[in-house]
Design an enzyme around this catalytic site. Structure first.
Site, PDB file in Angstrom:
ATOM      1  N   SER A 180      18.283  -2.889   8.523  1.00  0.00           N
ATOM      2  CA  SER A 180      18.863  -1.859   7.760  1.00  0.00           C
ATOM      3  C   SER A 180      18.394  -0.414   8.419  1.00  0.00           C
ATOM      4  CB  SER A 180      18.475  -1.856   6.264  1.00  0.00           C
ATOM      5  OG  SER A 180      17.327  -1.683   5.800  1.00  0.00           O
ATOM      6  N   TYR A 207       8.643  -7.464  -7.632  1.00  0.00           N
ATOM      7  CA  TYR A 207       7.999  -6.160  -6.959  1.00  0.00           C
ATOM      8  C   TYR A 207       8.003  -5.244  -7.710  1.00  0.00           C
ATOM      9  CZ  TYR A 207       8.636  -1.859  -3.929  1.00  0.00           C
ATOM     10  OH  TYR A 207       8.330  -0.733  -3.271  1.00  0.00           O
ATOM     11  N   ASP A 212      10.147   2.025   7.137  1.00  0.00           N
ATOM     12  CA  ASP A 212      10.936   1.352   7.759  1.00  0.00           C
ATOM     13  C   ASP A 212      11.505   2.326   8.843  1.00  0.00           C
ATOM     14  OD1 ASP A 212      10.176  -0.900   6.421  1.00  0.00           O
ATOM     15  OD2 ASP A 212      12.394  -1.091   5.399  1.00  0.00           O
ATOM     16  N   THR A 220       0.604  -1.057  -0.230  1.00  0.00           N
ATOM     17  CA  THR A 220       0.100   0.117   0.033  1.00  0.00           C
ATOM     18  C   THR A 220       0.852   1.228   0.124  1.00  0.00           C
ATOM     19  OG1 THR A 220      -0.010  -0.242   2.315  1.00  0.00           O
ATOM     20  CG2 THR A 220      -2.173  -0.914   1.101  1.00  0.00           C
ATOM     21  N   GLY A 225      18.478  -9.051   6.852  1.00  0.00           N
ATOM     22  CA  GLY A 225      17.991  -9.547   5.468  1.00  0.00           C
ATOM     23  C   GLY A 225      16.727 -10.628   5.718  1.00  0.00           C
ATOM     24  N   SER A 226      16.024 -10.314   6.697  1.00  0.00           N
ATOM     25  CA  SER A 226      14.911 -11.098   6.912  1.00  0.00           C
ATOM     26  C   SER A 226      13.644 -10.253   6.821  1.00  0.00           C
ATOM     27  CB  SER A 226      14.895 -11.954   8.362  1.00  0.00           C
ATOM     28  OG  SER A 226      15.911 -12.935   8.253  1.00  0.00           O
TER      29      SER A 226
HETATM   30  P1  ADP Z   1      16.526  -6.092   6.302  1.00  0.00           P
HETATM   31  O1  ADP Z   1      16.250  -4.470   6.486  1.00  0.00           O
HETATM   32  O2  ADP Z   1      15.216  -6.457   6.097  1.00  0.00           O
HETATM   33  O3  ADP Z   1      17.067  -6.618   7.439  1.00  0.00           O
HETATM   34  P2  ADP Z   1      18.226  -5.147   3.885  1.00  0.00           P
HETATM   35  O4  ADP Z   1      18.520  -5.976   2.901  1.00  0.00           O
HETATM   36  O5  ADP Z   1      17.250  -3.940   3.848  1.00  0.00           O
HETATM   37  O6  ADP Z   1      17.491  -6.308   4.846  1.00  0.00           O
HETATM   38  O7  ADP Z   1      19.262  -4.435   4.942  1.00  0.00           O
HETATM   39  C1  ADP Z   1      20.434  -5.789   5.380  1.00  0.00           C
HETATM   40  C2  ADP Z   1      21.723  -5.137   5.409  1.00  0.00           C
HETATM   41  O8  ADP Z   1      21.982  -4.133   6.276  1.00  0.00           O
HETATM   42  C3  ADP Z   1      22.811  -6.175   5.526  1.00  0.00           C
HETATM   43  O9  ADP Z   1      23.261  -6.944   4.376  1.00  0.00           O
HETATM   44  C4  ADP Z   1      23.882  -5.097   5.818  1.00  0.00           C
HETATM   45  O10 ADP Z   1      24.705  -4.490   4.973  1.00  0.00           O
HETATM   46  C5  ADP Z   1      23.065  -4.121   6.737  1.00  0.00           C
HETATM   47  N1  ADP Z   1      23.437  -4.131   8.032  1.00  0.00           N
HETATM   48  C6  ADP Z   1      21.941  -4.214   9.007  1.00  0.00           C
HETATM   49  N2  ADP Z   1      22.303  -4.251  10.133  1.00  0.00           N
HETATM   50  C7  ADP Z   1      23.423  -4.408  10.189  1.00  0.00           C
HETATM   51  C8  ADP Z   1      24.828  -4.641  11.460  1.00  0.00           C
HETATM   52  N3  ADP Z   1      24.385  -4.650  12.633  1.00  0.00           N
HETATM   53  N4  ADP Z   1      25.954  -4.756  11.131  1.00  0.00           N
HETATM   54  C9  ADP Z   1      26.465  -4.617   9.647  1.00  0.00           C
HETATM   55  N5  ADP Z   1      25.579  -4.369   8.632  1.00  0.00           N
HETATM   56  C10 ADP Z   1      24.073  -4.440   8.922  1.00  0.00           C
HETATM   57 MG    MG Z   2      15.743  -3.003   4.937  1.00  0.00          MG
END
Ligand code: ADP
Ligand code: MG
Length: 391
Positions: free
Chosen positions: A136, A232, A180, A43, A130-131
Site C-alpha cells: 500500500s 492490535y 511504511d 514500538t 497484503g503480506s
Molecule cells: P500491505 O501494505 O501489507 O501489502 P495493505 O492491506 O496495507 O497490505 O494494502 C494492500 C492493498 O493495497 C491491496 O488490497 C490493494 O487494495 C492495494 N494495492 C497495493 N498495491 C497495489 C497494486 N499494485 N495495484 C492495485 N492495488 C494495490
Molecule cells: Mg499496507
C-alpha cells in the site's frame, strides 16, 4: 497470491501496460519499494523506534498527463481500469477499493494546496499485496512521485511520507503509522532507516549486508490473519493503560534501566508483559543501530531472535506458522530470525550468510510441510533504494 505470476520485468510491464491501455508511450516511470522492518515491533504507537529497510520488490507507475481534472488508472494485478475526477477527490471515501490508494494521494495533494495535473497511470508491482511488505505504501509513494514530477510540484522528501500517510489514514481509512511511507520514500540502498516515531526524525544507518556476505531471507508465513485487527487494538490499549499507570506520555519514556521499577508499579500481569516487550524492544532497536554503526552487522542476529521471543512470550502476537519458521531458520544456521510486522501472520526475517540462504529456506519449507502448513514463500533480499524516477 495464487494468481499466475505476471511475466517479465516489472518496469517493462508497467510501460507495456501503459501502451496497451492508453496507446503511445508514458512520459516517465516512477518506482517505490515495499519494506520490511528489521527490528522494532509495536514500538511506533508507543512513540519509540523502528528500523525498516526498502526491499528490491517495487511498484512501478508509468504515467503521463491528460487534460482536465481526470485520472485514469490501470493496475496489472486486478487488471482493472478506474477513472475518477475532481468530485471524487473533493472528499475522502468517494473512490473505494484499490483505487482509493491512488485517489487518496490526489486528494491529499490537493488538500495541501497543490494543483495536481490530470494523469493516466499504469501500475505494475512485484510487492506481494497484503503480506505485510507494504504494497500500500509502495503504491502511494510511486503515485506521489509520479504526480509531483508530472505537475512540477514542489514537496520536499521530508514532507512526502506524511502526505502519503494521510492518503491512507484519511482517504482510504486505514489507521497506519508513518513507518511504511517513510521507508518507501526515504530509504537508501545499503542502509536501514532509523526512525524516531516521536518526532519523525530519520537517520540512514549503514546496513551493508552484501559486503558482509549476508542477506535477509524474507519468509512469507502464509498464515491466515486471525483476528489481527482486534488483537492490535487490544495491544494498543494495554500499552496506553501501562503508560497511564506509569505516569508517562508514552512507553518510549521508560528506559530499560527503569524497567524493573516500572514493572513493580503495575499490578496487572498482562500489562506488565506488554510493557516489558515495548521497553526492551526499543532498547533492541538502539542496540541494533549501535552495532550497525560499528559495522558489526554479523552480530545483530541475537537481537533479532530476542525480539521474536519477546513478541511470542510477552506481547503474544505470534502464531504457530511464524514460530515454526523462526525455529527452523535458526536450527538451519540463520544468525537470527524474527517475525516482522504487526503479528498474527505476515512475514518472518532471517539473517543468513548468503551461501546458507537456500539451506535455510529449504529447512523452513520442510518444517512447514511436516506440520501441514501452506508452503511459505522465501526470498533473499538486500536493502534497496527508496522511491525514485526511473526514466
Ligand atoms: P500491505 O501494505 O501489507 O501489502 P495493505 O492491506 O496495507 O497490505 O494494502 C494492500 C492493498 O493495497 C491491496 O488490497 C490493494 O487494495 C492495494 N494495492 C497495493 N498495491 C497495489 C497494486 N499494485 N495495484 C492495485 N492495488 C494495490
Ligand atoms: Mg499496507
Amino acid at each position: 497470491m495464487s494468481a499466475p505470476q505476471p511475466v517479465g520485468d516489472v518496469v517493462g510491464r508497467a510501460a507495456a501496460g501503459f501502451t496497451a491501455q492508453f496507446g503511445g508511450q508514458a512520459a516517465g516511470s516512477w518506482a517505490a519499494p515495499g519494506r520490511v522492518n528489521l527490528i522494532g515491533e509495536h514500538t511506533d504507537y508507543n512513540e519509540g523506534f523502528v528500523l525498516p529497510f526498502a526491499l528490491p520488490m517495487r511498484t512501478i507507475v508509468a504515467a503521463d498527463r491528460q487534460d482536465g481534472e481526470h485520472w485514469t488508472v490501470w493496475s496489472e494485478l486486478p487488471d482493472e481500469t478506474i477513472t475518477f475526477g475532481a468530485h471524487d477527490v473533493a472528499e475522502p471515501g468517494r473512490v473505494t477499493g484499490w483505487g482509493a490508494y491512488v485517489a487518496g494521494v490526489v486528494w491529499a495533494l490537493r488538500e495541501a494546496g497543490h494543483r495536481v495535473p490530470g494523469a493516466r497511470l499504469a501500475i505494475a508491482s512485484d510487492v506481494p499485496l497484503g503480506s505485510g511488505l507494504s504494497s500500500s505504501a509502495a503504491l502511494e509513494s510511486a503515485v506521489l512521485a509520479a504526480l509531483l514530477d508530472l505537475g512540477g510540484l514542489e514537496l520536499p522528501a521530508t514532507a512526502q511520507p506524511r502526505l502519503a500517510q494521510r492518503a491512507e489514514n484519511v482517504y482510504v481509512g486505514a489507521p497506519t503509522g508513518i513507518m511504511d511511507q517513510s521507508a518507501s520514500i526515504r530509504c537508501r540502498a545499503g542502509h536501514a532507516l532509523f526512525l524516531d516515531c516521536r518526532d519523525e526524525s530519520v537517520e540512514h544507518i549503514p546496513f551493508d549486508l552484501e559486503a558482509a556476505g549476508l542477506a535477509v531471507l524474507v519468509i512469507n508465513s502464509r498464515a491466515p490473519h486471525r483476528h489481527a485487527d482486534g488483537e492490535y487494538a487490544a495491544r494498543r490499549r494495554s500499552c496506553e493503560a501501562g503508560a497511564r499507570a506509569l505516569g508517562v506520555a508514552a512507553l518510549r519514556d521508560v528506559g530499560v534501566d527503569q524497567l524493573d521499577a516500572a514493572l513493580a508499579q503495575l499490578d496487572d500481569e498482562e500489562t506488565r508483559r506488554r510493557v516489558r516487550h515495548v521497553v526492551t524492544e526499543d532498547q533492541r532497536v538502539l542496540d541494533t543501530v549501535a552495532l550497525l554503526r560499528a559495522a558489526r552487522v554479523n552480530e545483530i542476529g541475537p537481537l533479532l531472535t530476542a525480539s521474536h521471543v519477546s513478541m511470542r512470550d510477552d506481547f503474544e502476537i505470534t502464531v504457530p506458522e511464524v514460530d515454526t519458521a523462526v525455529e527452523a531458520a535458526l536450527a538451519a544456521g540463520a544468525l537470527g530470525a524474527r517475525m516482522t510486522g504487526g503479528g498474527f501472520g505476515g512475514c518472518v526475517l532471517a539473517l543468513v550468510e548468503v551461501d546458507r540462504a537456500d539451506a535455510v529456506a529449504a529447512a523452513v519449507t520442510t518444517a512447514y510441510a511436516e506440520r501441514g502448513f501452506t508452503t511459505p514463500g522465501t526470498v533473499p533480499v538486500l536493502p534497496s533504494p527508496g522511491a525514485t524516477r526511473l526514466a
